[in-house]
Design a protein around this motif. Structure first.
Motif, PDB file in Angstrom:
ATOM      1  N   ALA A  14       0.842  -1.191   0.161  1.00  0.00           N
ATOM      2  CA  ALA A  14      -0.085  -0.051  -0.130  1.00  0.00           C
ATOM      3  C   ALA A  14       0.955   1.042   0.037  1.00  0.00           C
ATOM      4  N   SER A  15       1.708   1.404   0.743  1.00  0.00           N
ATOM      5  CA  SER A  15       2.750   2.497   0.923  1.00  0.00           C
ATOM      6  C   SER A  15       3.604   2.476  -0.453  1.00  0.00           C
ATOM      7  N   ALA A  16       4.044   1.548  -1.273  1.00  0.00           N
ATOM      8  CA  ALA A  16       4.980   1.777  -2.263  1.00  0.00           C
ATOM      9  C   ALA A  16       3.840   2.051  -3.342  1.00  0.00           C
ATOM     10  N   VAL A  17       2.431   1.764  -3.347  1.00  0.00           N
ATOM     11  CA  VAL A  17       1.374   2.302  -4.458  1.00  0.00           C
ATOM     12  C   VAL A  17       1.540   3.881  -4.174  1.00  0.00           C
ATOM     13  N   LEU A  18       1.243   4.346  -2.707  1.00  0.00           N
ATOM     14  CA  LEU A  18       1.030   5.686  -2.760  1.00  0.00           C
ATOM     15  C   LEU A  18       2.178   6.668  -2.825  1.00  0.00           C
ATOM     16  N   LEU A  19       3.506   6.185  -2.639  1.00  0.00           N
ATOM     17  CA  LEU A  19       4.683   6.553  -3.014  1.00  0.00           C
ATOM     18  C   LEU A  19       5.133   6.830  -4.324  1.00  0.00           C
ATOM     19  N   TYR A  20       4.579   5.776  -5.085  1.00  0.00           N
ATOM     20  CA  TYR A  20       4.588   5.991  -6.858  1.00  0.00           C
ATOM     21  C   TYR A  20       3.740   7.069  -7.105  1.00  0.00           C
ATOM     22  N   VAL A  21       2.408   6.963  -6.614  1.00  0.00           N
ATOM     23  CA  VAL A  21       1.354   8.157  -7.135  1.00  0.00           C
ATOM     24  C   VAL A  21       1.833   9.380  -6.592  1.00  0.00           C
ATOM     25  N   PHE A  22       2.174   9.434  -5.400  1.00  0.00           N
ATOM     26  CA  PHE A  22       2.617  10.981  -5.433  1.00  0.00           C
ATOM     27  C   PHE A  22       4.042  11.460  -5.914  1.00  0.00           C
ATOM     28  N   LEU A  23       4.954  10.397  -5.980  1.00  0.00           N
ATOM     29  CA  LEU A  23       6.050  10.915  -6.725  1.00  0.00           C
ATOM     30  C   LEU A  23       5.688  11.169  -8.342  1.00  0.00           C
TER      31      LEU A  23
END
Length: 300
Positions: free
Chosen positions: A260-269
Motif C-alpha cells: 500500500a505504501s509503495a503504491v502511494l509513494l509511486y502515485v505521489f512521486l
C-alpha cells in the motif's frame, strides 16, 4: 543468568541490570534500559532535525510526550488480542509480574503512535505529515536499538539455520526448538539482529533521501515500504509469531503495509514529477490549517 552462544561467542546474560533498594528490591531490567536509550536517541535526533521538517520543537515534544505512553498501551493491547493471553486481574493487562512490563508487540506501538500522533497533531496544530516524516526516522532509531533488548531477554529468534556457526543458542532457544520439533542442539536465526541491522541501514538511506524530500509524507511512506518489506521476510523465520490460524499476523500486516505504501509513494512521486513547478517543494496533501495559513499570508 543465561548462557548464550552467538556466532561461536559464549556470553552470560543477566536480564536484570541492577536492583534498587525499594521494598523487597525493585529490579531494573536491561530491556527497559535499552528501550529507553533508543527513545532518548530518537528524541535527540528530533531535536536536532525538527527545523528541516518545518516543525516547532515545543509542539513536537507535546505530541511525543502524550503519544509515547499511549503507544505502549497499544503495543500491549495488540499482543493480547493475537496472543490469546488470559487475564486474571486488571494488573495482568499491564504485564506486571516478576519480569515487569511484558508481552508487547511493536506493530501495536507503531499503529498506536500514528493514531494518537494524528490526534495530538490536530490538537497542537502540528503539520501531520511533516511530523510523521520526522517520527518515522525516530522509529528506525528506536527499533534498531530496542531489538537488542530482545537479545538480552533471549526472544525474537527464528528457526534452525542449518549451519554449524551461523546463529545462536541458549536455554530459551533449546526449549523453543523442543516444542516446535526442531533439534535442540541446532543454532537459531538471530532475528533480533536481522531487524536491528535492517533498521540501521534503513535509517541512513531514508535519512539521506529526507534531506531532499519531494513532498510531506514521503519519508513515512519510505519507512513503511522499507520496514514492511524487511519485517515480512524476517517474520517468516521467527518461531514466536502472533498467529491468526496458520497466518503470521505481523507478516501479513507487513506485506499489506509495504504494498500500500509503495503504491502511494509511486502515485505521489509521479504527481510531483508531473507538476509544472518541478524542483520546488510541493506538499501533496494540504491540511485545513495549512490552507488557512496560506490565505492569511495572501491577505497580508
Amino acid at each position: 543468568m543465561q548462557e548464550v552462544t552467538i556466532f561461536g561467542i559464549h556470553l552470560k546474560l543477566n536480564p536484570i541490570a541492577f536492583t534498587l533498594p525499594i521494598g523487597n528490591g525493585w529490579d531494573i531490567y536491561w530491556y527497559g534500559i535499552i528501550i529507553a536509550t533508543g527513545f532518548v536517541l530518537a528524541l535527540i535526533f528530533a531535536y536536532k532535525n525538527y527545523k528541516r521538517f518545518n516543525l516547532d520543537i515545543d509542539r513536537v515534544l507535546d505530541v511525543i510526550l502524550v503519544t509515547t505512553p499511549i503507544s505502549i498501551l497499544c503495543a500491549r493491547t495488540y499482543y493480547l488480542i493475537f496472543d490469546g493471553e488470559k487475564l486474571e486481574s486488571f494488573s495482568d493487562f499491564f504485564g506486571f509480574g516478576n519480569s515487569g512490563f511484558s508481552g508487547l508487540a511493536i506493530y501495536g506501538a507503531v499503529m498506536g503512535a500514528f493514531v494518537c500522533g494524528l490526534i495530538m497533531c490536530k490538537i497542537r496544530r502540528v503539520k501531520v505529515l511533516d511530523m510523521f516524516d520526522l517520527a518515522a526516522l525516530g522509529f528506525l532509531i528506536g527499533q534498531a536499538i530496542g531489538r537488542w533488548g530482545n537479545f538480552v531477554n533471549q526472544e525474537a529468534f527464528g528457526g534452525p539455520t542449518n549451519s554449524s556457526w551461523w546463529g545462536m543458542t541458549s536455554e530459551n532457544v533449546r526449549s523453543d526448538f523442543l516444542l516446535n520439533g526442531y533439534d535442540p542442539q541446532a543454532l537459531a536465526h538471530p532475528c533480533f539482529l536481522y531487524e536491528s541491522v535492517w533498521c540501521i541501514i534503513g535509517f541512513f538511506i531514508i535519512n539521506k533521501f529526507s534531506k531532499n524530500r519531494k513532498f510531506s509524507g514521503q519519508v513515512v511512506l519510505m519507512y513503511c515500504v522499507w520496514y514492511g518489506f524487511g519485517r515480512a521476510i524476517i517474520e517468516l523465520l521467527r518461531t514466536d509469531s502472533l498467529m491468526i490460524g496458520r497466518l503470521k499476523v505481523s507478516c501479513l500486516l507487513s506485506v499489506v503495509v509495504c504494498i500500500a505504501s509503495a503504491v502511494l509513494l509511486y502515485v505521489f512521486l509521479k504527481k510531483y514529477n508531473g507538476d509544472k513547478n518541478e524542483g520546488n517543494y510541493v506538499p501533496m496533501i494540504v491540511t485545513e490549517q495549512e490552507n488557512k495559513e496560506t490565505e492569511s499570508n495572501e491577505d497580508n
